[in-house]
Design a protein around this motif. Structure first.
Motif, PDB file in Angstrom:
ATOM      1  N   ASN A  93       0.810  -1.218  -0.050  1.00  0.00           N
ATOM      2  CA  ASN A  93      -0.005  -0.070   0.060  1.00  0.00           C
ATOM      3  C   ASN A  93       0.742   1.175   0.045  1.00  0.00           C
ATOM      4  O   ASN A  93       0.440   2.405  -0.202  1.00  0.00           O
ATOM      5  N   ILE A  94       2.129   1.044   0.545  1.00  0.00           N
ATOM      6  CA  ILE A  94       2.950   2.453   0.999  1.00  0.00           C
ATOM      7  C   ILE A  94       4.351   2.235   0.414  1.00  0.00           C
ATOM      8  O   ILE A  94       4.876   1.148   0.666  1.00  0.00           O
ATOM      9  N   LEU A  95       4.814   2.875  -0.438  1.00  0.00           N
ATOM     10  CA  LEU A  95       6.348   2.900  -0.882  1.00  0.00           C
ATOM     11  C   LEU A  95       6.809   4.150  -0.434  1.00  0.00           C
ATOM     12  O   LEU A  95       6.564   5.363  -0.665  1.00  0.00           O
ATOM     13  N   VAL A  96       7.875   4.261   0.128  1.00  0.00           N
ATOM     14  CA  VAL A  96       8.681   5.375   0.714  1.00  0.00           C
ATOM     15  C   VAL A  96      10.086   5.128  -0.043  1.00  0.00           C
ATOM     16  O   VAL A  96      10.865   4.456   0.342  1.00  0.00           O
ATOM     17  N   ASN A  97      10.297   6.206  -0.627  1.00  0.00           N
ATOM     18  CA  ASN A  97      11.637   6.247  -1.527  1.00  0.00           C
ATOM     19  C   ASN A  97      12.649   7.147  -0.818  1.00  0.00           C
ATOM     20  O   ASN A  97      12.571   8.221  -0.944  1.00  0.00           O
ATOM     21  N   ASN A  98      13.484   6.261   0.041  1.00  0.00           N
ATOM     22  CA  ASN A  98      14.499   7.113   1.158  1.00  0.00           C
ATOM     23  C   ASN A  98      15.673   6.897   0.829  1.00  0.00           C
ATOM     24  O   ASN A  98      16.481   7.843   1.065  1.00  0.00           O
ATOM     25  N   ALA A  99      16.036   5.705  -0.028  1.00  0.00           N
ATOM     26  CA  ALA A  99      17.550   5.458  -0.076  1.00  0.00           C
ATOM     27  C   ALA A  99      18.329   6.599  -0.792  1.00  0.00           C
ATOM     28  O   ALA A  99      17.634   7.278  -1.748  1.00  0.00           O
TER      29      ALA A  99
END
Ligand code: NAP
Length: 248
Positions: free
Chosen positions: A86-92
Motif C-alpha cells: 500500500n505504501i512505498l517510501v523512496n528514502n534511499a
C-alpha cells in the motif's frame, strides 16, 4: 486500531538514519514493513530492532535500488512474502560531494542512479500493485538542497530537484487511480550522512536555520506517517519541507 493496521509498506534505505526511523514509525502504526537497504547487515539489524519493539512487523531485504532488474525481483518477493503493498517510501539516498570543477563522472552517475533512478525503479516495480491497493501512497524523501541548491552538491541537488519533478509527474499520472505521491524535503537532520560534515560547516548551517538546531529523524518520520495514513487522502503532488524554517 492503529492508522496503518493491515497495510504493507516498503521503505528503501531503511537500514539506518531517517529510513530506519520511518520504518519503525510505520510499524508502530500497525503496518508490516519491508526494510530495504544495500547491505544485509544494515537492513537485518534495523528489522531486528523494529521487531523487538513491534514483533513480526519488519522483514529485511538487501537490494541496490539503482539495479532495475533487482528491484523488479524485489517487488515480486515482497508480494509473495507480505502481500499487496500500500505504501512505498523512496528514502534511499547518498552524497558524493565536491565542487563541479573537480567532480568525477562516476560521482555524478552514482548519486543520480541511487537518488533519482532508484525511485524510478521502485515506482515502476510497484505501481501496478499500488494502483489496486487500498489507500495507496508514494512518498519520496527529497531534500531542501533540491529546492535551494548548495555549492559542492551539484549532483545531489540535481538528483533531489529531479525527484521533486518526478513526484509531481507521478502524482498527475496516478491520481486517477487514487494513488497519492508526495515529497518530503528534510533540512539538516542528525544522521550518519550529516555526522560526516566538519564542525565548522555544521555551525555555519545551524546559523541559517531559523529554529536554530538540526532536526531529528523523528521529525521526518512523523510527517511521512501522516502522509501514509488514510487521513492524508486529499494531499498529492506536494513538497513538504521539514527544515526548521530554512526555506521559508
Ligand atoms: P544515511 O544515514 O546515510 O542512510 C542511508 C540509507 O540508504 C542506508 O540504509 C543505506 O543502506 C541506504 N542506501 C544507500 N544507497 C542505497 C542503494 N543504492 N540501494 C539501497 N539502499 C541504499 O542517510 P540519511 O541521512 O538517513 O538520509 C536518508 C534520506 O534522506 C536520503 O535520501 C537523504 O538524501 C535524505 N536527506 C537527508 C538529510 C539529512 O540531513 N540527513 C537531509 C535531507 C535529505 P546501507 O545502510 O545498507 O548502507
Amino acid at each position: 486500531m492503529s492508522s496503518l493496521t493491515n497495510k504493507v509498506a516498503v521503505v528503501t534505505g531503511g537500514g539506518r538514519g531517517i529510513g530506519q526511523e520511518i520504518a519503525r514509525a510505520l510499524a508502530a502504526q500497525g503496518a508490516k514493513v519491508a526494510v530495504v537497504s544495500r547491505s544485509a547487515s544494515s537492513c537485518g539489524k534495523a528489522a531486528e530492532e523494529i521487531n523487538a519493539a513491534f514483533p513480526g512487523s519488519a522483514t529485511a531485504y538487501a537490494v541496490d535500488v539503482a539495479d532495475h532488474a533487482a528491484v523488479q525481483e524485489l517487488a515480486k518477493t515482497i508480494g509473495e512474502d507480505l502481500g499487496t503493498v500500500n505504501i512505498l517510501v523512496n528514502n534511499a539516498g547518498i552524497t558524493r560531494d565536491g565542487l563541479l570543477m573537480r567532480m568525477k563522472e562516476e560521482d555524478w552517475d552514482t548519486v543520480l542512479d541511487t537518488n533519482l533512478k532508484g525511485a524510478f525503479n521502485t515506482v515502476k516495480a510497484f505501481m501496478r500493485v499500488l494502483m489496486k491497493a487500498e489507500d495507496p501512497r508514494i512518498i519520496n524523501i527529497a531534500s531542501v538542497i533540491g529546492l535551494i541548491g548548495n555549492a559542492g552538491q551539484t549532483n545531489y541537488s540535481a538528483s533531489k530537484a529531479g525527484l521533486i519533478g518526478f513526484t509531481k509527474a507521478v502524482a498527475r499520472e496516478l491520481a486517477g487511480r487514487q494513488v497519492t505521491c508526495n515529497a518530503v524535503a528534510p533540512g539538516f537532520i542528525t544522521t550518519d550522512m550529516t555526522d560526516e560534515l566538519p564542525d565548522a560547516i555544521k555551525e555555519a548551517v545551524v546559523s541559517k536555520i531559523p529554529l536554530g538546531v538540526f532536526g531529528e529523524t523523528k521529525d521526518i518520520a512523523e510527517v511521512v506517517t501522516f502522509l501514509a495514513s488514510p487521513a492524508a487522502r486529499y494531499i498529492t503532488g506536494q513538497v513538504i519541507a521539514v527544515d526548521g524554517g530554512m526555506t521559508m
